[in-house]
Write an enzyme that holds these catalytic residues in place. Sequence first.
Site, PDB file in Angstrom:
ATOM      1  N   ASP A 169       0.848  -1.187   0.000  1.00 51.89           N
ATOM      2  CA  ASP A 169       0.000   0.000   0.000  1.00 51.89           C
ATOM      3  C   ASP A 169       0.895   1.253   0.000  1.00 51.89           C
ATOM      4  O   ASP A 169       2.100   1.184   0.230  1.00 51.89           O
ATOM      5  CB  ASP A 169      -0.952  -0.031   1.203  1.00 51.89           C
ATOM      6  CG  ASP A 169      -2.220   0.779   0.929  1.00 51.89           C
ATOM      7  OD1 ASP A 169      -2.205   1.637   0.040  1.00 51.89           O
ATOM      8  OD2 ASP A 169      -3.228   0.557   1.625  1.00 51.89           O
ATOM      9  N   GLU A 208      -9.513   7.485   4.123  1.00 46.65           N
ATOM     10  CA  GLU A 208      -8.600   6.979   5.136  1.00 46.65           C
ATOM     11  C   GLU A 208      -8.385   7.945   6.290  1.00 46.65           C
ATOM     12  O   GLU A 208      -8.309   9.133   6.097  1.00 46.65           O
ATOM     13  CB  GLU A 208      -7.243   6.714   4.485  1.00 46.65           C
ATOM     14  CG  GLU A 208      -7.319   5.677   3.424  1.00 46.65           C
ATOM     15  CD  GLU A 208      -6.076   5.687   2.585  1.00 46.65           C
ATOM     16  OE1 GLU A 208      -5.034   5.300   3.108  1.00 46.65           O
ATOM     17  OE2 GLU A 208      -6.158   6.087   1.426  1.00 46.65           O
TER      18      GLU A 208
HETATM   19  C1  BGC Z   1      -5.147   2.834   0.299  1.00 50.43           C
HETATM   20  C2  BGC Z   1      -5.474   1.757  -0.679  1.00 50.43           C
HETATM   21  C3  BGC Z   1      -5.436   2.303  -2.073  1.00 50.43           C
HETATM   22  C4  BGC Z   1      -4.110   2.982  -2.341  1.00 50.43           C
HETATM   23  C5  BGC Z   1      -4.016   3.614  -3.693  1.00 50.43           C
HETATM   24  C6  BGC Z   1      -3.894   3.566  -0.076  1.00 50.43           C
HETATM   25  O1  BGC Z   1      -3.604   4.594   0.785  1.00 50.43           O
HETATM   26  O2  BGC Z   1      -5.006   2.285   1.585  1.00 50.43           O
HETATM   27  O3  BGC Z   1      -6.707   1.178  -0.385  1.00 50.43           O
HETATM   28  O4  BGC Z   1      -5.643   1.266  -2.982  1.00 50.43           O
HETATM   29  O5  BGC Z   1      -3.899   3.988  -1.395  1.00 50.43           O
HETATM   30  O6  BGC Z   1      -4.794   4.730  -3.800  1.00 50.43           O
HETATM   31  C1  BGC Z   2      -3.605   9.397  -2.183  1.00 52.63           C
HETATM   32  C2  BGC Z   2      -4.384   8.173  -1.829  1.00 52.63           C
HETATM   33  C3  BGC Z   2      -3.629   7.413  -0.826  1.00 52.63           C
HETATM   34  C4  BGC Z   2      -3.258   8.266   0.364  1.00 52.63           C
HETATM   35  C5  BGC Z   2      -2.301   7.532   1.257  1.00 52.63           C
HETATM   36  C6  BGC Z   2      -3.341  10.202  -0.953  1.00 52.63           C
HETATM   37  O1  BGC Z   2      -2.629  11.335  -1.275  1.00 52.63           O
HETATM   38  O2  BGC Z   2      -4.299  10.137  -3.103  1.00 52.63           O
HETATM   39  O3  BGC Z   2      -4.640   7.379  -2.934  1.00 52.63           O
HETATM   40  O4  BGC Z   2      -4.391   6.331  -0.464  1.00 52.63           O
HETATM   41  O5  BGC Z   2      -2.642   9.458  -0.013  1.00 52.63           O
HETATM   42  O6  BGC Z   2      -2.500   7.595   2.569  1.00 52.63           O
END
Ligand code: BGC
Ligand code: BGC
Length: 831
Positions: free
Chosen positions: A328, A528
């Site tokens: 990830d 998130e």
């Molecule tokens: C998320 C994933 C996601 C990835 C790409 C991560 O931060 O936990 O679920 O697929 O980013 O965007």
């Molecule tokens: C991205 C997400 C990713 C996240 C990581 C963001 O900047 O756009 O895809 O999951 O950072 O924590």
Amino acid sequence: MRKAIWLLPLLASACAVQSGAQDKPLLLAPMPPEATAHPDKWPAPAWPVPRDAATEARIAALIARMTIEEKVGQIVQADIGSATPADAKTYHLGSILNGGSSGPGGDDLAAPEKWLALADAFYAASVDDSDGGVAIPIIWGTDAVHGHSNIVGATLFPHNVGLGAARDPDLIERIAKATALEIRTTGMEWTFAPTVTVPQDYRWGRAYEGYSSDPRLVSEYVGRMVRGLQGPADGKDLLKGPYVIASTKHFLADGGTLEGRDQGDARISEEQLRDIHGAPYVPALGEGVATIMVSFSGWNGVKNTGNKSLLTDLLKDHMGFDGFLVSDWNAHGQVAGCTNASCPQTINAGLDMVMAPDSWKAMWTSLVAQAKEGTVPMARIDDAVARILRVKMRLGLFEAGKPSSRAYAGQWDLLGAPDHRAIAREAVRRSLVLLKDQGGVLPIKPGSHVLVAGDAADDIGRQSGGWTLTWQGTDVSNANFPGATSIWKGIEQAVAAAGGSAELAPDGAYRRRPDAAIVVFGETPYAEFQGDLKTLQLRPELRAPFATMQKLKAAGIPVIALMISGRPLFMNPELNAADAFVAAWLPGSEGAGVADVLIAGKDGKPRFDFTGKLPTAWPATARADGPALFPFGYGLTLAGDRPWTALAEEPGVEQSDGGTNWFARGVPAASWSLRVMDGAGDTTRISSVPAKALSGRVTVTATDHGVQEGARQFAISGGHAAVEVSTHAPVELTRETNGDLLLVATMRVDQPPAGDAMLVFNRTAIPFAALASAPPGAWRSYGVPLKCFAAKGADMTKVEIPFRLTTEGAARFSLADVRLASVADVMIPCP
Ligand code: BGC
Ligand code: BGC
């Protein structure tokens, strides 16, 4: 397979594993017994994708021709926000992704044609072998987690929590097929879905990405979702058909972390790990899921991204997973002993592809060196590359030609196609769960005048939740959803079709007395960690519609509460106040599915009954470990009238905010304070207003923002002054920094400061020139990426003073809030 023979303590945080082939120490994190899996206790599903001799020979021949640089390129994945097609060529990158905040040319909302054109550009760069190297087509991974959800105009299905309520595996497969087709229009081959998490604590801000807290229900869905995306498990040349490859995520126990903390630690037994969180991986492997994404989170203190016992011993060697493992977003940087720039540990633990979105170049450079010196054995590198090539060959990628030349590419009529929207609308109506139905208010009778109130009624972004066009699903408007229908629009149409009329008044102030009112309320979008809660309560700033319900009720108007949310929350007061209560989850683009159930047909009969059942228990208090009010599986059908016994309205917890609003509506959150100081020892804590500080040089009063007295105004007569929001219980902001979050302060400048203004974060100061040039009297949110402070050396593990504004000379300004967010009106540049 290489087995660790013995472990020796070497460095403070690393061990040496002696490998048969060479004498170099392999860096691996020390493995406590409680974070070591015992594979023989786990199921071993049959992997349905046989290896064939011809493909294996082709893979071996390619690997034999590849340089170390080319091999490492296959292993490192970059984000389109940080890498260009030229980079992909120079570094031989095997894969790219678009993170939640990335789009072609930096535009999240770019037209679908732009995405396809960018896919072509990356493809062309990857197969350009004019320099004599190998030509290996690149693959593009995207978070198509509820439909092709990064693309304007795509069908947005309900988020998984709602699908869990729908209890229909066939529906899941139809959704997967429609999603795969839409992904193919823009040229990607790979989705980071389905999320097969089994959330155990709904304070977790990603709980809605999971179908259910029940491993059996999740397991019933997973195989069907993977099959709908990838096609039959033994299928070949997937790109010839309407398919993409899937990624079940996040392995393992992302939904089992302590207190529901995102990217946290699952402190659970191996039996719980297997029986709750491991269960969905059995059907996923049974369907030959091509990739699995490793979780940010850890198990008993060890981050999964560095846990060889889980990745290699269990998943690959025992459970027979023969696809490739992707990590990830910079998760490797959280493995003990690693940084975002270097992490041999994760490859040695069994990871095959590193998601190094913005850190790819450093990661590539370090991994090339580590492969050369043997810190990562060449056999492991070759195995990772072979796994990636095997999946690419299964896709038929080498023969597929450029993305725009493939079947379904550029067929824009498939994006948001009417039959896909029909599936989504069906999913919406199937996912609605009726929790209270008193007095026979539902379905709403033909010919009624219906009031639609609540702040969530006409907001497609809100009803779609996070991972919608933007990462957090914020900063979008109805205009960004061509072809979609808001809940209000759906109700308006259905009411009219039944010979009635509807009016929209978010605050409930109707023009004509209604026969019934639907109050649409609930959570605002989050993805998130921004969505993590401390208790199961609706954030205080979202509770206004409750007063609207009470007001309507007192006026004798029947009230239907319609809740938009990613999770069940403590709702006893709302349940008591409303005549009927419907949990609608995060329905997505087809809001009309709500009216299909709520509004009767012209003949007065329901057009559809409620079928949704709770995908997890509904809480009786705001405590995550408290009793259930409604059990898993609960959900009423229309029966005219059901008796209701008033519920206790005590939440059973102290009131608390989400945790990232340190200062809101002009007041500090619990355990935070607002202070005015001169930097030379004179400090005043502002606990009530009006107040004076610095011997009368500063006056603090209340001013309005959003709500009455929702901000504090600081009038400074002159000299040096500082206003800060701080705590004695430091907070850790590492993951928020990694996630590109901003420190945001909402301010109004009433009189620009006479001298320089600085913004201080912990001890790191940056100029705040925007303050001097701000248009007087206008509210603006000012943002600075947390990364700016980290780059200047701020300790993100212990943040005590996230905000201190220092000014010189006379000034007058107002502060409404200080928080973390992903967008702001004005960006303060990183110095
Ligand atoms: C998320 C994933 C996601 C990835 C790409 C991560 O931060 O936990 O679920 O697929 O980013 O965007
Ligand atoms: C991205 C997400 C990713 C996240 C990581 C963001 O900047 O756009 O895809 O999951 O950072 O924590």
